[in-house]
Design an enzyme around this catalytic site. Structure first.
Site, PDB file in Angstrom:
ATOM      1  N   ALA A 171       5.848   3.396   1.195  1.00  0.00           N
ATOM      2  CA  ALA A 171       5.594   3.644  -0.218  1.00  0.00           C
ATOM      3  C   ALA A 171       4.890   2.475  -0.887  1.00  0.00           C
ATOM      4  O   ALA A 171       4.117   2.668  -1.824  1.00  0.00           O
ATOM      5  CB  ALA A 171       6.911   3.950  -0.929  1.00  0.00           C
ATOM      6  N   TYR A 172       5.170   1.254  -0.438  1.00  0.00           N
ATOM      7  CA  TYR A 172       4.510   0.092  -1.041  1.00  0.00           C
ATOM      8  C   TYR A 172       3.002   0.198  -0.872  1.00  0.00           C
ATOM      9  O   TYR A 172       2.240   0.033  -1.839  1.00  0.00           O
ATOM     10  CB  TYR A 172       5.028  -1.194  -0.408  1.00  0.00           C
ATOM     11  CG  TYR A 172       4.309  -2.437  -0.884  1.00  0.00           C
ATOM     12  CD1 TYR A 172       4.581  -2.969  -2.135  1.00  0.00           C
ATOM     13  CD2 TYR A 172       3.348  -3.068  -0.088  1.00  0.00           C
ATOM     14  CE1 TYR A 172       3.913  -4.109  -2.592  1.00  0.00           C
ATOM     15  CE2 TYR A 172       2.681  -4.193  -0.527  1.00  0.00           C
ATOM     16  CZ  TYR A 172       2.967  -4.709  -1.777  1.00  0.00           C
ATOM     17  OH  TYR A 172       2.300  -5.822  -2.221  1.00  0.00           O
ATOM     18  N   ALA A 173       2.540   0.487   0.349  1.00  0.00           N
ATOM     19  CA  ALA A 173       1.109   0.611   0.591  1.00  0.00           C
ATOM     20  C   ALA A 173       0.517   1.762  -0.208  1.00  0.00           C
ATOM     21  O   ALA A 173      -0.526   1.621  -0.852  1.00  0.00           O
ATOM     22  CB  ALA A 173       0.838   0.797   2.083  1.00  0.00           C
TER      23      ALA A 173
END
Length: 253
Positions: A171-173
């Protein structure tokens, strides 16, 4: 357009560079956020520092005050639970107390968890996307009236993972791809009646809590501190040298 800016040739802080500039920094108590805040304070900015960690904000306030700089305003707020009304209230308070806003720096970030998509926890996914994308949008939208009035700028702290696929960044990317999309959309809306400059900046590897979550076996001295990146990012706040609208900056050593 990717533009390189140097972290190693910034020199000492110029106490007049940001004099009179009203700047809101989110994630101000984090590794990059605190370094940005201290550098901006040393360069004369009038700061509003936002973070969910009040104790860390107060410690940052004391360091800035102890260094002899203008006292920043503290705004404790958890972006995970904040509503559009909360951001509207923040905008109203900034207008009442400061008379406007010249720059917004999105340094707050939720890392989520390093895992492949097949194993990714849905709740961690939703939380990360909300903090990194939805909250950034809602805050920017609430402040655009003030930023338009000053011909201000919005700086999104991004990551190389938001420009090319990286396994297990989850999710960060994905959220950083979304951040780049918000930045580019806002930049495309620039006009005489919407004179807000928007850009993103990838600060590169640095010693932060977020990085320690991902690279657990990495020694602290293997990556630089956040001070060099902070000095480079603060150049983008300088009213005498406006960043390229829609520019994607990358900090290099």
């Amino acid at each position: 357009m990717t533009i390189e800016i140097s972290a190693g040739a910034q020199g000492p802080a110029n106490p007049e560079r940001l004099d009179g500039q009203r700047v809101l920094i989110t994630g101000a108590a984090g590794g990059l956020g605190s370094a940005l805040s201290e550098r901006a304070a040393a360069e004369g900015a009038e700061l509003v520092l936002l973070d969910k960690d009040l104790k860390a904000l107060e410690s940052l306030h004391d360091r800035i005050e102890g260094a002899g700089h203008r006292q920043p305003a503290l705004y404790p707020l958890d972006m995970m639970g904040a509503s559009p009304d909360d951001y509207a209230e923040l905008a109203n308070r900034i207008e009442q107390e400061l008379g406007g806003l010249d720059a917004l720096v999105h340094a707050a970030a939720d890392f989520g968890e390093p895992a492949p998509l097949t194993l990714y926890d849905p709740q961690a996914w939703l939380k990360c996307l909300h903090v990194n994308i939805n909250a950034s949008f809602l805050l920017t939208q609430a402040l655009l009236v003030l930023l338009k009035a000053s011909g201000g700028r919005v700086i999104f702290v991004s990551d190389e993972a938001g420009r090319e696929g990286r396994a297990a960044m989850g999710a960060y990317a994905v959220s950083k791809w979304g951040v780049e999309g918000i930045m580019a959309t806002l930049a495309a809306e620039h006009s005489p009646v919407h004179p807000v400059i928007s850009c993103s900046v990838d600060p590169g590897a640095m010693q932060t809590r977020l990085r320690r979550q991902l690279f657990t076996g990495e020694a602290a001295d293997e990556v630089p501190s956040a001070t060099g990146a902070a000095a480079a990012v603060n150049r983008l706040l300088d009213p005498a040298s406006a960043p390229v609208n829609g520019g994607m900056y990358r900090v290099v050593a």
